[in-house]
Design a protein around this motif. Structure first.
Motif, PDB file in Angstrom:
ATOM      1  N   LEU A  65       0.824  -1.203   0.000  1.00 26.30           N
ATOM      2  CA  LEU A  65       0.000   0.000   0.000  1.00 26.30           C
ATOM      3  C   LEU A  65       0.859   1.253   0.000  1.00 26.30           C
ATOM      4  O   LEU A  65       0.588   2.219  -0.729  1.00 26.30           O
ATOM      5  CB  LEU A  65      -0.930  -0.010   1.221  1.00 26.30           C
ATOM      6  N   SER A  66       1.914   1.256   0.797  1.00 25.83           N
ATOM      7  CA  SER A  66       2.791   2.418   0.880  1.00 25.83           C
ATOM      8  C   SER A  66       3.494   2.690  -0.450  1.00 25.83           C
ATOM      9  O   SER A  66       3.596   3.835  -0.896  1.00 25.83           O
ATOM     10  CB  SER A  66       3.822   2.204   1.993  1.00 25.83           C
ATOM     11  N   LEU A  67       3.984   1.641  -1.102  1.00 23.60           N
ATOM     12  CA  LEU A  67       4.692   1.820  -2.364  1.00 23.60           C
ATOM     13  C   LEU A  67       3.753   2.283  -3.473  1.00 23.60           C
ATOM     14  O   LEU A  67       4.121   3.122  -4.302  1.00 23.60           O
ATOM     15  CB  LEU A  67       5.383   0.514  -2.768  1.00 23.60           C
ATOM     16  N   THR A  68       2.545   1.741  -3.529  1.00 27.50           N
ATOM     17  CA  THR A  68       1.594   2.175  -4.556  1.00 27.50           C
ATOM     18  C   THR A  68       1.149   3.615  -4.321  1.00 27.50           C
ATOM     19  O   THR A  68       0.917   4.360  -5.273  1.00 27.50           O
ATOM     20  CB  THR A  68       0.375   1.241  -4.603  1.00 27.50           C
ATOM     21  N   ASP A  69       1.036   4.022  -3.074  1.00 28.31           N
ATOM     22  CA  ASP A  69       0.694   5.415  -2.778  1.00 28.31           C
ATOM     23  C   ASP A  69       1.772   6.366  -3.272  1.00 28.31           C
ATOM     24  O   ASP A  69       1.500   7.538  -3.567  1.00 28.31           O
ATOM     25  CB  ASP A  69       0.483   5.612  -1.273  1.00 28.31           C
ATOM     26  N   ARG A  70       3.007   5.881  -3.355  1.00 32.19           N
ATOM     27  CA  ARG A  70       4.110   6.717  -3.828  1.00 32.19           C
ATOM     28  C   ARG A  70       4.247   6.711  -5.346  1.00 32.19           C
ATOM     29  O   ARG A  70       5.146   7.347  -5.883  1.00 32.19           O
ATOM     30  CB  ARG A  70       5.428   6.256  -3.210  1.00 32.19           C
ATOM     31  N   GLY A  71       3.397   5.952  -6.002  1.00 31.91           N
ATOM     32  CA  GLY A  71       3.424   5.963  -7.459  1.00 31.91           C
ATOM     33  C   GLY A  71       3.870   4.685  -8.111  1.00 31.91           C
ATOM     34  O   GLY A  71       3.875   4.595  -9.342  1.00 31.91           O
ATOM     35  N   ALA A  72       4.269   3.682  -7.353  1.00 32.37           N
ATOM     36  CA  ALA A  72       4.670   2.411  -7.936  1.00 32.37           C
ATOM     37  C   ALA A  72       3.435   1.649  -8.412  1.00 32.37           C
ATOM     38  O   ALA A  72       2.356   1.751  -7.822  1.00 32.37           O
ATOM     39  CB  ALA A  72       5.438   1.577  -6.924  1.00 32.37           C
ATOM     40  N   SER A  73       3.586   0.899  -9.488  1.00 32.83           N
ATOM     41  CA  SER A  73       2.487   0.057  -9.943  1.00 32.83           C
ATOM     42  C   SER A  73       2.308  -1.112  -8.976  1.00 32.83           C
ATOM     43  O   SER A  73       3.211  -1.443  -8.199  1.00 32.83           O
ATOM     44  CB  SER A  73       2.769  -0.470 -11.350  1.00 32.83           C
ATOM     45  N   LEU A  74       1.134  -1.725  -9.048  1.00 35.60           N
ATOM     46  CA  LEU A  74       0.866  -2.848  -8.144  1.00 35.60           C
ATOM     47  C   LEU A  74       1.835  -4.000  -8.405  1.00 35.60           C
ATOM     48  O   LEU A  74       2.280  -4.666  -7.466  1.00 35.60           O
ATOM     49  CB  LEU A  74      -0.578  -3.314  -8.318  1.00 35.60           C
ATOM     50  N   SER A  75       2.192  -4.230  -9.665  1.00 34.78           N
ATOM     51  CA  SER A  75       3.116  -5.323  -9.985  1.00 34.78           C
ATOM     52  C   SER A  75       4.507  -5.048  -9.432  1.00 34.78           C
ATOM     53  O   SER A  75       5.163  -5.947  -8.899  1.00 34.78           O
ATOM     54  CB  SER A  75       3.182  -5.534 -11.498  1.00 34.78           C
ATOM     55  N   VAL A  76       4.959  -3.788  -9.540  1.00 35.95           N
ATOM     56  CA  VAL A  76       6.279  -3.433  -9.004  1.00 35.95           C
ATOM     57  C   VAL A  76       6.280  -3.542  -7.484  1.00 35.95           C
ATOM     58  O   VAL A  76       7.220  -4.083  -6.884  1.00 35.95           O
ATOM     59  CB  VAL A  76       6.679  -2.015  -9.448  1.00 35.95           C
ATOM     60  N   ALA A  77       5.224  -3.035  -6.845  1.00 37.17           N
ATOM     61  CA  ALA A  77       5.134  -3.120  -5.386  1.00 37.17           C
ATOM     62  C   ALA A  77       5.102  -4.570  -4.933  1.00 37.17           C
ATOM     63  O   ALA A  77       5.751  -4.946  -3.946  1.00 37.17           O
ATOM     64  CB  ALA A  77       3.889  -2.370  -4.894  1.00 37.17           C
ATOM     65  N   GLY A  78       4.343  -5.415  -5.661  1.00 36.25           N
ATOM     66  CA  GLY A  78       4.297  -6.828  -5.319  1.00 36.25           C
ATOM     67  C   GLY A  78       5.630  -7.512  -5.508  1.00 36.25           C
ATOM     68  O   GLY A  78       6.011  -8.387  -4.717  1.00 36.25           O
ATOM     69  N   LEU A  79       6.376  -7.097  -6.552  1.00 34.02           N
ATOM     70  CA  LEU A  79       7.697  -7.676  -6.781  1.00 34.02           C
ATOM     71  C   LEU A  79       8.656  -7.325  -5.649  1.00 34.02           C
ATOM     72  O   LEU A  79       9.430  -8.171  -5.189  1.00 34.02           O
ATOM     73  CB  LEU A  79       8.245  -7.167  -8.118  1.00 34.02           C
ATOM     74  N   VAL A  80       8.599  -6.071  -5.177  1.00 37.87           N
ATOM     75  CA  VAL A  80       9.454  -5.657  -4.060  1.00 37.87           C
ATOM     76  C   VAL A  80       9.100  -6.457  -2.804  1.00 37.87           C
ATOM     77  O   VAL A  80       9.990  -6.931  -2.081  1.00 37.87           O
ATOM     78  CB  VAL A  80       9.313  -4.154  -3.799  1.00 37.87           C
ATOM     79  N   ALA A  81       7.802  -6.618  -2.549  1.00 36.52           N
ATOM     80  CA  ALA A  81       7.373  -7.370  -1.366  1.00 36.52           C
ATOM     81  C   ALA A  81       7.799  -8.834  -1.464  1.00 36.52           C
ATOM     82  O   ALA A  81       8.239  -9.438  -0.472  1.00 36.52           O
ATOM     83  CB  ALA A  81       5.859  -7.266  -1.206  1.00 36.52           C
TER      84      ALA A  81
END
Length: 410
Positions: free
Chosen positions: A242-258
């Motif tokens: 949620l934090s990464l997507t709020d900063r502008g990351a796509s859901l796929s990128v945020a999921g990849l980081v997680a």
């Protein structure tokens, strides 16, 4: 899988390696299965909420019930004697987890609450029991790695739930996934019950007399470290994407980081256990260093550009949630014969922190997401401080024993 040669927990020299590795593998498998009642609902959050018309707050409460029930299970375990055959206790716990998951699949309005309560209690109650198994049945060289393997099973369960739900829930729905997991828990329970029914007394746990166990500074400080550390880890697991997507990351990128963070977390727990098995004196340095690294990571998540936040996420996952195996290992070492009750203290701290962290983050994220990460940074610093206090207390206690021994000899 629980199947390993004849018996994954046996202590017979004819059916296991002398190191106790089969015991460690069996314990890790039990940990994965008893963790799934909290990670499966988290992975299926959107599907369950859409079907039942629930809010995210209600699902958050269901997950909190798991950790509060885990706290109560650890408290009961602290006051219970270690049974001669621990496999019987594990079989009952897996059976309770199986029934809870079946209830969740059949009648989610009530069953999800029952599954969280039964699964959480089973997890919290059995964790100190399996800690005692590792301490007593694994060699000194393997012991720290065994704890790392066991605790790596927790993020591994997260990954399994996160992968299984999108792959299987789409074609068949989330309910059959829950029911299939229940079947696995039931089969594992039957396997352990069969082991006990065979009368294989090699599986019995020796009763060893140890020092008197009190809620002293050492135990309380490491329990506090578990509390604050679990706040960081579970807050991270619940709100990083949620934090990464709020900063502008796509859901796929945020999921990849997680996903990368969870994989790193597994690797850190395993490598730390392997390293401490060979360099035992590095245990305290590694433990405090992990808490410090996690605090740096959450601080980067509070401020800075997206790329820096991604680096912070990896540091927070690797350090801020990589400490679990070492914590239970160092708290059990001084209490030979009382490992179950000693690690019940740390498990209570971990369970309470696991419930508190996501709840605090949920409240703070509605106001300011940076504030949530700053609170978790403070929690990481507090965990490191608690570990330093415990280390100093442990050194003082050993020095005191030496002085008393010298006085007695004169």
């Amino acid at each position: 899988m629980l199947v390993h040669a004849r018996d994954p927990f046996t202590t017979s020299s004819t059916s296991r390696s002398p190191s106790g590795l089969p015991t460690a593998v069996g314990v890790a498998a039990v940990t994965v299965l008893t963790s799934l009642p909290v990670f499966l609902p988290g992975a299926a959050n959107g599907l369950i909420s859409a079907e039942c018309g629930w809010s995210s707050a209600r699902m958050g409460a269901i997950l909190a019930v798991y950790w509060l029930s885990s706290l109560s299970g650890a408290f009961v375990s602290k006051r219970a004697a270690l049974p001669p055959v621990v496999e019987r206790t594990l079989a009952v716990a897996l059976g309770a987890t199986c029934l809870g998951l079946l209830c969740a699949a059949a009648a989610p309005a009530v069953g999800l609450w029952l599954s969280s309560a039964a699964g959480g209690f089973s997890y919290g109650y059995t964790q100190p029991h399996t800690n005692a198994l590792l301490m007593r049945r694994c060699t000194a060289r393997l012991r720290a790695f065994a704890f790392g393997l066991k605790q790596a099973a927790v993020p591994a369960a997260t990954l399994l739930a996160s992968v299984a739900m999108p792959m299987l829930a789409g074609p068949v729905g989330w309910r059959p996934v829950f029911a299939g997991t229940a079947v696995l828990c039931g089969l594992a329970a039957l396997l352990l019950a069969r082991t006990v029914a065979r009368g294989d007394r090699s599986a019995a746990t020796q009763r060893v007399r140890g020092p008197a166990l009190r809620g002293d500074v050492f135990l309380l400080a490491l329990s506090g470290a578990g509390f604050f550390g679990a706040m960081v880890g579970n807050g991270l697991g619940g709100f990083l994407v949620l934090s990464l997507t709020d900063r502008g990351a796509s859901l796929s990128v945020a999921g990849l980081v997680a996903t990368a963070g969870a994989a790193l977390n597994i690797a850190v727990r395993l490598i730390a256990g392997w390293l401490i098995g060979r360099v035992p004196q590095a245990a305290w340095v590694a433990l405090t260093g992990m808490f410090a690294t996690g605090a740096v990571g959450t601080a980067l998540l509070a401020h800075g550009p997206l790329a820096l936040a991604a680096v912070g996420a990896l540091l927070a996952y690797g350090g801020g949630w990589g400490w679990a195996g070492l914590l239970h290992y160092v708290i059990g070492l001084p209490y030979a014969g009382r490992e179950q009750r000693a690690t019940a203290y740390s498990q209570m701290g971990v369970s309470l922190g696991a419930a508190t962290g996501p709840m605090a983050c949920g409240l703070l994220f509605t106001v300011n997401s940076a504030a949530a990460w700053l609170v978790l940074t403070a929690a990481g610093v507090a965990a490191m401080t608690c570990a330093l206090i415990a280390r100093r207390r442990g050194v003082r206690a050993r020095h005191g024993d030496v002085r008393r021994g010298a006085t007695t000899r004169t």
